[in-house]
Enzyme design. Sequence first.
Site, PDB file in Angstrom:
ATOM      1  N   LEU A 134      43.526  43.194  50.092  1.00 49.23           N
ATOM      2  CA  LEU A 134      43.874  42.398  49.273  1.00 49.23           C
ATOM      3  C   LEU A 134      43.355  42.392  47.932  1.00 49.23           C
ATOM      4  O   LEU A 134      41.963  42.106  47.801  1.00 49.23           O
ATOM      5  CB  LEU A 134      44.194  40.891  49.733  1.00 49.23           C
ATOM      6  CG  LEU A 134      44.995  40.889  50.772  1.00 49.23           C
ATOM      7  CD1 LEU A 134      44.357  39.529  51.846  1.00 49.23           C
ATOM      8  CD2 LEU A 134      46.457  40.689  50.638  1.00 49.23           C
ATOM      9  N   ASP A 135      43.925  42.500  46.803  1.00 49.23           N
ATOM     10  CA  ASP A 135      43.532  42.332  45.338  1.00 49.23           C
ATOM     11  C   ASP A 135      43.441  41.078  45.111  1.00 49.23           C
ATOM     12  O   ASP A 135      43.617  40.111  45.859  1.00 49.23           O
ATOM     13  CB  ASP A 135      44.301  42.928  44.507  1.00 49.23           C
ATOM     14  CG  ASP A 135      43.752  42.608  43.220  1.00 49.23           C
ATOM     15  OD1 ASP A 135      42.561  43.193  42.754  1.00 49.23           O
ATOM     16  OD2 ASP A 135      44.515  42.532  42.009  1.00 49.23           O
ATOM     17  N   LEU A 136      42.454  40.675  44.367  1.00 53.31           N
ATOM     18  CA  LEU A 136      42.012  39.113  44.127  1.00 53.31           C
ATOM     19  C   LEU A 136      42.710  38.731  42.935  1.00 53.31           C
ATOM     20  O   LEU A 136      43.793  38.049  42.831  1.00 53.31           O
ATOM     21  CB  LEU A 136      40.403  39.007  43.994  1.00 53.31           C
ATOM     22  CG  LEU A 136      40.096  37.527  43.970  1.00 53.31           C
ATOM     23  CD1 LEU A 136      40.517  36.464  44.987  1.00 53.31           C
ATOM     24  CD2 LEU A 136      38.402  37.459  43.690  1.00 53.31           C
TER      25      LEU A 136
END
Length: 226
Positions: A11-13
Amino acid sequence: MTTRRSPLVLLDLDGTLVDSAPGITASVVTAFTAMGLPVPDAAGLRSFVGPPLPASMTAHGVAAERMSEAIGSYRRAFEDGGMWNSQVFPGIPDQLRRLRAAGATLAVATSKPEVYARPICERFGLAELVDGVYGAPLDHVPSTKATVIAHALEELPLLGVEVPPVEQILMVGDRHHDVTGAAEHGIACLGVAWGYAEPGELDDAAGLVPAVGVLADTVLAQLARH
């Protein structure tokens, strides 16, 4: 240590889990002002959210010989408060809980330096909902989303996670560098519609998650195709 294998969701932040634009853009304004450089317009400032900082600085006219100065100015502003000027997108925690309940391993993979990403995830209650938080190095070692993904895949086994085949790994992000970074590893990427992508930027993604409320269902449906 007993290992376990399950689908892995990276997951990208910024722009995917957290609306971090206010703190990032304010830090950029401070840095450009301190250096006596023209401050990017609103669209330009928004483009800083997500990609590696040196690439964004270069794209907005920072010369190579001033890069260290620019990054230093930005980081001072960011550490002075910009890093906390953000909020988790509403509904994200529930979606992460659903994914974990479905048996997925979750890891944050962000272009933000890891020394910032970890305390941010801890402050906003995300660290307890994922199995690991991985980011870029703080120094000037070249870093891309592909190198961050490689870092995550190398470190997760130390936590007892058996990394599955690429068909059971999925990247989720809001910018094109998430798509291309995942592709370098043979990993599919789902784009999210609530982030900072420009129109058409996510056309090469495996699909688009239209709203936070269907994130878990969309991820699980994509993984079920393999």
